[in-house]
Scaffold this motif. Structure first.
Motif, PDB file in Angstrom:
ATOM      1  N   LYS A  28       0.839  -1.206   0.000  1.00  0.00           N
ATOM      2  CA  LYS A  28       0.000   0.000   0.000  1.00  0.00           C
ATOM      3  C   LYS A  28       0.861   1.238   0.000  1.00  0.00           C
ATOM      4  N   ASN A  29       1.905   1.235   0.833  1.00  0.00           N
ATOM      5  CA  ASN A  29       2.803   2.383   0.893  1.00  0.00           C
ATOM      6  C   ASN A  29       3.551   2.553  -0.419  1.00  0.00           C
ATOM      7  N   LYS A  30       3.885   1.418  -1.067  1.00  0.00           N
ATOM      8  CA  LYS A  30       4.637   1.476  -2.316  1.00  0.00           C
ATOM      9  C   LYS A  30       3.871   2.217  -3.397  1.00  0.00           C
ATOM     10  N   THR A  31       2.531   2.036  -3.426  1.00  0.00           N
ATOM     11  CA  THR A  31       1.732   2.677  -4.468  1.00  0.00           C
ATOM     12  C   THR A  31       1.629   4.178  -4.271  1.00  0.00           C
ATOM     13  N   THR A  32       1.921   4.653  -3.090  1.00  0.00           N
ATOM     14  CA  THR A  32       1.830   6.090  -2.840  1.00  0.00           C
ATOM     15  C   THR A  32       3.185   6.777  -2.907  1.00  0.00           C
ATOM     16  N   GLU A  33       4.235   6.022  -3.222  1.00  0.00           N
ATOM     17  CA  GLU A  33       5.550   6.641  -3.332  1.00  0.00           C
ATOM     18  C   GLU A  33       5.611   7.539  -4.555  1.00  0.00           C
ATOM     19  N   ASP A  34       6.486   8.529  -4.500  1.00  0.00           N
ATOM     20  CA  ASP A  34       6.672   9.394  -5.660  1.00  0.00           C
ATOM     21  C   ASP A  34       7.217   8.579  -6.826  1.00  0.00           C
ATOM     22  N   ILE A  35       6.702   8.852  -8.012  1.00  0.00           N
ATOM     23  CA  ILE A  35       7.143   8.173  -9.227  1.00  0.00           C
ATOM     24  C   ILE A  35       7.943   9.161 -10.061  1.00  0.00           C
ATOM     25  N   LYS A  36       9.121   8.731 -10.524  1.00  0.00           N
ATOM     26  CA  LYS A  36       9.986   9.622 -11.285  1.00  0.00           C
ATOM     27  C   LYS A  36       9.726   9.470 -12.773  1.00  0.00           C
ATOM     28  N   ILE A  37       9.520  10.588 -13.437  1.00  0.00           N
ATOM     29  CA  ILE A  37       9.231  10.621 -14.863  1.00  0.00           C
ATOM     30  C   ILE A  37      10.252  11.529 -15.542  1.00  0.00           C
TER      31      ILE A  37
END
Length: 330
Positions: A28-37
């Motif tokens: 659950k926490n992983k899905t809310t991590e910042d994603i780098k683009i």
């Protein structure tokens, strides 16, 4: 004995339950991590929606970390998208190069935004000469050298313009590919006699009292009006595998474009951190028109198609590319 069995069963339940709780919360926490683009851009006015969105924190607000990657030609941006080195491009990506890519690598890229010129107040493309030049028309460029932005798009655009005026590239006119930072210097030093390029080159040159127009809005005159020369592009592979992230990025561009359209004067200030413009020069730059894919009209598609067809006319691609097939859809 029965008591021991119950005790051990209770321990197993606690261990398994604890592991499940840990793993479920970890995911659950992983899905809310910042994603780098990574988003590619040319250092021109056409990439303003990206500049504004980064500096105002719009990507951060939706949990995205964005790394802007500067390129010197439209070809480099498209090559990086195809190779997976970037996931998106700002609306400064050449639509002609994107069309060529579609012909050679079908269904690898989609266009979610367009930018370009139409009318006297939205001219992003310029055809310049030195202020003291004796050249007064395109025909006067016979035997001269003309600088362009590197890549196939600008080569074909220049060739089409000169063909229209009865001049043959290589025979009558020499085309010189120049990175954006080198263009005004080359014109000033006499290495070229004219310059076919994008803003903010004209504004910078005029601030130095060094240039004047040879042709106002050359792309609208010779190619198509409206002129949709640039666009925002996304990798199809990335979009398929990262649907929610893709929607977030495109929503940010939509927000940024709406803001620029509503208040262009306040938006210009965000040019200065990504282009050679000073704060005073940013106030003078004519901004292109920006449109999201949801606002494209039949007339826009017709103008884009007219532009794409030139690449088949000059045998860069074997067959015409259908402009509508390049457009992003949710």
């Amino acid at each position: 004995m029965k008591t021991k069995i119950i005790f051990f069963l209770a321990i197993i339940v606690l261990v398994v339950g604890g592991d499940w709780y840990y793993l479920s919360h970890k995911n659950k926490n992983k899905t809310t991590e910042d994603i780098k683009i990574k988003i590619g851009y040319l250092p021109v006015a056409n990439a303003l929606p990206l500049y504004l969105a980064i500096d105002k924190g719009y990507f951060s607000e939706v949990g995205l970390k964005v790394e802007p990657i500067k390129f010197e030609s439209p070809n480099q941006i498209v090559d990086a998208l195809i190779a997976g080195n970037i996931e998106f491009s700002s609306p400064s990506t050449g639509m002609g190069v994107t069309a060529v890519s579609q012909a050679k690598n079908p269904n690898t890229l989609k266009v979610f935004a367009l930018n370009g010129g139409a009318g006297p107040n939205n001219i992003d493309n310029v055809f310049l000469i030195k202020k003291d030049s004796v050249i007064s028309s395109v025909n006067d460029l016979k035997g001269k050298k003309v600088g362009i932005i590197p890549g196939i798009q600008w080569k074909i655009l220049a060739q089409h313009i000169f063909d229209t005026e009865g001049l043959a590239v290589d025979k009558d006119v020499t085309i010189v590919e120049l990175a954006l930072p080198m263009q005004l210097q080359a014109l000033a030093m006499g290495q070229i006699d004219a310059l076919l390029t994008l803003e903010p080159t004209k504004v910078i040159g005029e601030s130095q009292d060094a240039v004047r127009d040879l042709v106002v809005g050359p792309m609208m005159k010779y190619i198509a009006d409206p002129w949709w020369g640039g666009g925002g592009v996304v990798s199809v592979e990335f979009a398929i595998n990262n649907r929610e992230t893709t929607k977030k990025v495109i929503a940010v561009f939509d927000r940024s474009i709406k803001e620029i359209t509503a208040d262009p004067d306040s938006s210009r200030q965000y040019l200065k951190n990504y282009t050679p413009l000073t704060e005073e020069q940013t106030k003078l730059v004519p901004l292109p028109i920006f449109k999201m894919y949801t606002d494209f009209q039949d007339s826009d598609m017709a103008a884009l198609q007219k532009f794409f067809d030139i690449f088949a006319q000059y045998k860069v691609i074997d067959n015409k590319v259908d402009a509508r097939q390049l457009i992003y859809s949710d």
